[in-house]
Design a protein around this motif. Structure first.
Motif, PDB file in Angstrom:
ATOM      1  N   GLU A   9      40.068 -30.764 -13.930  1.00 46.96           N
ATOM      2  CA  GLU A   9      40.445 -29.660 -14.799  1.00 46.96           C
ATOM      3  C   GLU A   9      40.907 -28.510 -13.918  1.00 46.96           C
ATOM      4  O   GLU A   9      40.564 -28.455 -12.734  1.00 46.96           O
ATOM      5  CB  GLU A   9      39.255 -29.207 -15.658  1.00 46.96           C
ATOM      6  CG  GLU A   9      38.666 -30.300 -16.538  1.00 46.96           C
ATOM      7  CD  GLU A   9      37.385 -29.851 -17.230  1.00 46.96           C
ATOM      8  OE1 GLU A   9      36.954 -28.715 -16.957  1.00 46.96           O
ATOM      9  OE2 GLU A   9      36.845 -30.627 -18.018  1.00 46.96           O
ATOM     10  N   PRO A  10      41.663 -27.561 -14.473  1.00 47.57           N
ATOM     11  CA  PRO A  10      42.086 -26.427 -13.642  1.00 47.57           C
ATOM     12  C   PRO A  10      40.926 -25.683 -12.991  1.00 47.57           C
ATOM     13  O   PRO A  10      41.052 -25.147 -11.904  1.00 47.57           O
ATOM     14  CB  PRO A  10      42.824 -25.526 -14.649  1.00 47.57           C
ATOM     15  CG  PRO A  10      43.319 -26.461 -15.700  1.00 47.57           C
ATOM     16  CD  PRO A  10      42.252 -27.528 -15.808  1.00 47.57           C
ATOM     17  N   SER A  11      39.763 -25.667 -13.664  1.00 43.53           N
ATOM     18  CA  SER A  11      38.615 -24.933 -13.124  1.00 43.53           C
ATOM     19  C   SER A  11      37.772 -25.757 -12.163  1.00 43.53           C
ATOM     20  O   SER A  11      36.815 -25.257 -11.600  1.00 43.53           O
ATOM     21  CB  SER A  11      37.728 -24.448 -14.278  1.00 43.53           C
ATOM     22  OG  SER A  11      37.242 -25.558 -15.003  1.00 43.53           O
ATOM     23  N   SER A  12      38.112 -27.044 -11.991  1.00 47.57           N
ATOM     24  CA  SER A  12      37.273 -27.895 -11.145  1.00 47.57           C
ATOM     25  C   SER A  12      38.116 -28.719 -10.176  1.00 47.57           C
ATOM     26  O   SER A  12      37.914 -29.908 -10.021  1.00 47.57           O
ATOM     27  CB  SER A  12      36.416 -28.819 -12.013  1.00 47.57           C
ATOM     28  OG  SER A  12      37.234 -29.658 -12.792  1.00 47.57           O
ATOM     29  N   GLY A  18      35.646 -25.608  -1.329  1.00 45.19           N
ATOM     30  CA  GLY A  18      35.732 -24.937  -2.613  1.00 45.19           C
ATOM     31  C   GLY A  18      34.400 -24.910  -3.344  1.00 45.19           C
ATOM     32  O   GLY A  18      33.548 -25.789  -3.161  1.00 45.19           O
ATOM     33  N   GLU A  19      34.201 -23.879  -4.171  1.00 46.02           N
ATOM     34  CA  GLU A  19      33.012 -23.766  -5.003  1.00 46.02           C
ATOM     35  C   GLU A  19      33.447 -23.702  -6.461  1.00 46.02           C
ATOM     36  O   GLU A  19      34.420 -23.034  -6.789  1.00 46.02           O
ATOM     37  CB  GLU A  19      32.209 -22.508  -4.649  1.00 46.02           C
ATOM     38  CG  GLU A  19      31.677 -22.490  -3.221  1.00 46.02           C
ATOM     39  CD  GLU A  19      30.854 -21.233  -2.942  1.00 46.02           C
ATOM     40  OE1 GLU A  19      30.559 -20.494  -3.918  1.00 46.02           O
ATOM     41  OE2 GLU A  19      30.531 -20.994  -1.772  1.00 46.02           O
ATOM     42  N   PHE A  20      32.736 -24.418  -7.329  1.00 45.76           N
ATOM     43  CA  PHE A  20      33.055 -24.363  -8.748  1.00 45.76           C
ATOM     44  C   PHE A  20      31.866 -24.846  -9.563  1.00 45.76           C
ATOM     45  O   PHE A  20      30.947 -25.479  -9.038  1.00 45.76           O
ATOM     46  CB  PHE A  20      34.305 -25.186  -9.065  1.00 45.76           C
ATOM     47  CG  PHE A  20      34.106 -26.680  -8.960  1.00 45.76           C
ATOM     48  CD1 PHE A  20      33.822 -27.442 -10.085  1.00 45.76           C
ATOM     49  CD2 PHE A  20      34.190 -27.321  -7.741  1.00 45.76           C
ATOM     50  CE1 PHE A  20      33.651 -28.806  -9.999  1.00 45.76           C
ATOM     51  CE2 PHE A  20      34.019 -28.692  -7.640  1.00 45.76           C
ATOM     52  CZ  PHE A  20      33.748 -29.437  -8.772  1.00 45.76           C
ATOM     53  N   GLU A  21      31.899 -24.537 -10.856  1.00 50.14           N
ATOM     54  CA  GLU A  21      30.873 -25.014 -11.775  1.00 50.14           C
ATOM     55  C   GLU A  21      31.255 -26.403 -12.280  1.00 50.14           C
ATOM     56  O   GLU A  21      32.405 -26.632 -12.666  1.00 50.14           O
ATOM     57  CB  GLU A  21      30.710 -24.061 -12.955  1.00 50.14           C
ATOM     58  CG  GLU A  21      29.999 -22.774 -12.612  1.00 50.14           C
ATOM     59  CD  GLU A  21      29.619 -21.982 -13.852  1.00 50.14           C
ATOM     60  OE1 GLU A  21      29.839 -22.505 -14.968  1.00 50.14           O
ATOM     61  OE2 GLU A  21      29.115 -20.859 -13.710  1.00 50.14           O
ATOM     62  N   VAL A  65      28.506 -26.017  -7.351  1.00 49.51           N
ATOM     63  CA  VAL A  65      28.460 -26.834  -6.140  1.00 49.51           C
ATOM     64  C   VAL A  65      29.513 -26.356  -5.145  1.00 49.51           C
ATOM     65  O   VAL A  65      30.488 -25.688  -5.502  1.00 49.51           O
ATOM     66  CB  VAL A  65      28.705 -28.326  -6.462  1.00 49.51           C
ATOM     67  CG1 VAL A  65      27.660 -28.854  -7.420  1.00 49.51           C
ATOM     68  CG2 VAL A  65      30.108 -28.553  -7.000  1.00 49.51           C
ATOM     69  N   ARG A  66      29.265 -26.701  -3.883  1.00 47.19           N
ATOM     70  CA  ARG A  66      30.271 -26.534  -2.829  1.00 47.19           C
ATOM     71  C   ARG A  66      30.787 -27.914  -2.445  1.00 47.19           C
ATOM     72  O   ARG A  66      29.999 -28.818  -2.161  1.00 47.19           O
ATOM     73  CB  ARG A  66      29.666 -25.858  -1.596  1.00 47.19           C
ATOM     74  CG  ARG A  66      30.684 -25.646  -0.456  1.00 47.19           C
ATOM     75  CD  ARG A  66      30.016 -25.174   0.822  1.00 47.19           C
ATOM     76  NE  ARG A  66      29.154 -26.213   1.390  1.00 47.19           N
ATOM     77  CZ  ARG A  66      27.851 -26.062   1.593  1.00 47.19           C
ATOM     78  NH1 ARG A  66      27.240 -24.947   1.258  1.00 47.19           N
ATOM     79  NH2 ARG A  66      27.134 -27.057   2.099  1.00 47.19           N
ATOM     80  N   VAL A  67      32.083 -28.082  -2.439  1.00 52.89           N
ATOM     81  CA  VAL A  67      32.679 -29.360  -2.048  1.00 52.89           C
ATOM     82  C   VAL A  67      32.725 -29.439  -0.530  1.00 52.89           C
ATOM     83  O   VAL A  67      33.224 -28.521   0.137  1.00 52.89           O
ATOM     84  CB  VAL A  67      34.101 -29.500  -2.632  1.00 52.89           C
ATOM     85  CG1 VAL A  67      34.703 -30.840  -2.243  1.00 52.89           C
ATOM     86  CG2 VAL A  67      34.067 -29.353  -4.144  1.00 52.89           C
ATOM     87  N   ASP A  68      32.199 -30.513   0.012  1.00 56.40           N
ATOM     88  CA  ASP A  68      32.076 -30.622   1.465  1.00 56.40           C
ATOM     89  C   ASP A  68      33.171 -31.468   2.104  1.00 56.40           C
ATOM     90  O   ASP A  68      33.875 -31.005   2.997  1.00 56.40           O
ATOM     91  CB  ASP A  68      30.698 -31.200   1.828  1.00 56.40           C
ATOM     92  CG  ASP A  68      29.566 -30.284   1.382  1.00 56.40           C
ATOM     93  OD1 ASP A  68      29.752 -29.056   1.469  1.00 56.40           O
ATOM     94  OD2 ASP A  68      28.526 -30.795   0.931  1.00 56.40           O
ATOM     95  N   GLN A  69      33.343 -32.698   1.692  1.00 60.52           N
ATOM     96  CA  GLN A  69      34.263 -33.599   2.389  1.00 60.52           C
ATOM     97  C   GLN A  69      34.790 -34.665   1.448  1.00 60.52           C
ATOM     98  O   GLN A  69      34.067 -35.168   0.584  1.00 60.52           O
ATOM     99  CB  GLN A  69      33.542 -34.259   3.575  1.00 60.52           C
ATOM    100  CG  GLN A  69      34.445 -35.087   4.475  1.00 60.52           C
ATOM    101  CD  GLN A  69      33.703 -35.645   5.677  1.00 60.52           C
ATOM    102  OE1 GLN A  69      32.487 -35.447   5.823  1.00 60.52           O
ATOM    103  NE2 GLN A  69      34.407 -36.332   6.541  1.00 60.52           N
ATOM    104  N   HIS A  70      36.060 -35.009   1.640  1.00 65.10           N
ATOM    105  CA  HIS A  70      36.680 -36.070   0.876  1.00 65.10           C
ATOM    106  C   HIS A  70      36.581 -37.389   1.633  1.00 65.10           C
ATOM    107  O   HIS A  70      36.726 -37.424   2.863  1.00 65.10           O
ATOM    108  CB  HIS A  70      38.150 -35.768   0.605  1.00 65.10           C
ATOM    109  CG  HIS A  70      38.850 -36.829  -0.184  1.00 65.10           C
ATOM    110  ND1 HIS A  70      39.739 -37.722   0.365  1.00 65.10           N
ATOM    111  CD2 HIS A  70      38.762 -37.161  -1.502  1.00 65.10           C
ATOM    112  CE1 HIS A  70      40.184 -38.544  -0.559  1.00 65.10           C
ATOM    113  NE2 HIS A  70      39.616 -38.226  -1.705  1.00 65.10           N
TER     114      HIS A  70
END
Length: 248
Positions: A9-12, A18-21, A65-70
């Motif tokens: 989604e645009p918000s995620s 990156g940080e998002f709900e 959350v904070r996204v760490d690694q793909h």
């Protein structure tokens, strides 16, 4: 590490750092498991590998959350098998969807046939489709799949068999007729090299008219042997034989 489907989604948008709900449904799942800030989890969108992430904050109905690694990892079958199935009754269709996804099905097409016990239409059919899509999502979370197979809207079999998707190389129908080739023989002599469409009937199987229509539309009749398998067992047996080729 717990795994969660996170629809794009645009918000995620998932990106390193990156940080998002999390989306509300994913956040509820995290809270049900009683995860806490600092815990790590795996997120996947259904299209492009998976991401590790760390929980930063938890509210009453939100999780940040904070996204760490793909990780560009995929756990898909070597052969795409699209399953079209006459819907078995009660909870058997739920079980079929779950196990088919675990086995690597590429998509699932629920069919309404002459002998179908489960009759769906309108809003009830839509609700069932969404329910089965949720089961497919949960099965991906459990099994490690990062590609989310679609559960399509319910269709009538006779409308469906004339559909000829260009990406499908071979089409098979499970049959009890004596001229059907054993699946083991097909795999040994002329195994599929491209996407497959596999058609299976409900309790009682396809009617003679339906099987004739399928054959006329190019479906090759397949046999699974002399034993009579249940409506939810037969397609899974064939699916396993097809999708597990080449896996050790």
């Amino acid at each position: 590490m717990p795994r969660f489907h996170c629809p794009e989604e645009p918000s995620s948008v998932l990106r390193a750092g990156g940080e998002f709900e999390l989306p509300p449904e994913t956040a509820r799942h995290v809270q049900v498991l009683r995860l806490q800030p600092g815990d790590t989890l795996t997120l996947f969108t259904g299209r492009n590998g998976e991401w590790t992430a760390t929980i930063l904050r938890m509210g009453r109905a939100s999780v940040t959350v904070r996204v760490d690694q793909h990780h560009a990892v995929e756990r898909e079958a070597l052969l795409d098998v699209h399953l079209a199935v006459g819907m078995p009754a009660n909870e058997r269709m739920d079980w079929l969807v779950e196990k088919a996804v675990e086995l690597g099905v590429a998509s699932i097409q629920p069919l309404l046939t002459e002998r179908s016990v489960l009759r769906l239409s309108g809003e009830r059919a839509l609700k069932k489709q969404l329910h089965w899509q949720g089961i497919a999502t949960a099965a991906c979370e459990q099994s490690g799949r990062n590609r989310l197979p679609s559960v399509h809207p319910v269709r009538a079999l006779l409308d469906f068999v004339v559909w000829n998707p260009p990406e499908v190389h071979r089409r098979f129908v499970l049959s009890l007729d004596g001229d059907s080739l054993p699946l083991s023989q097909v795999l040994a002599s002329k195994p599929p090299t491209g996407p497959v469409l596999l058609l299976s009937g409900p309790e009682g199987g396809l009617s003679p008219n339906e099987e004739q229509a399928a054959r006329a539309a190019g479906f090759e009749p397949l046999s699974l042997g002399k034993r009579t398998l249940r409506a939810e067992t037969a397609p899974l047996a064939a699916l396993a034989a097809l999708t597990l080729q080449g896996f050790s």
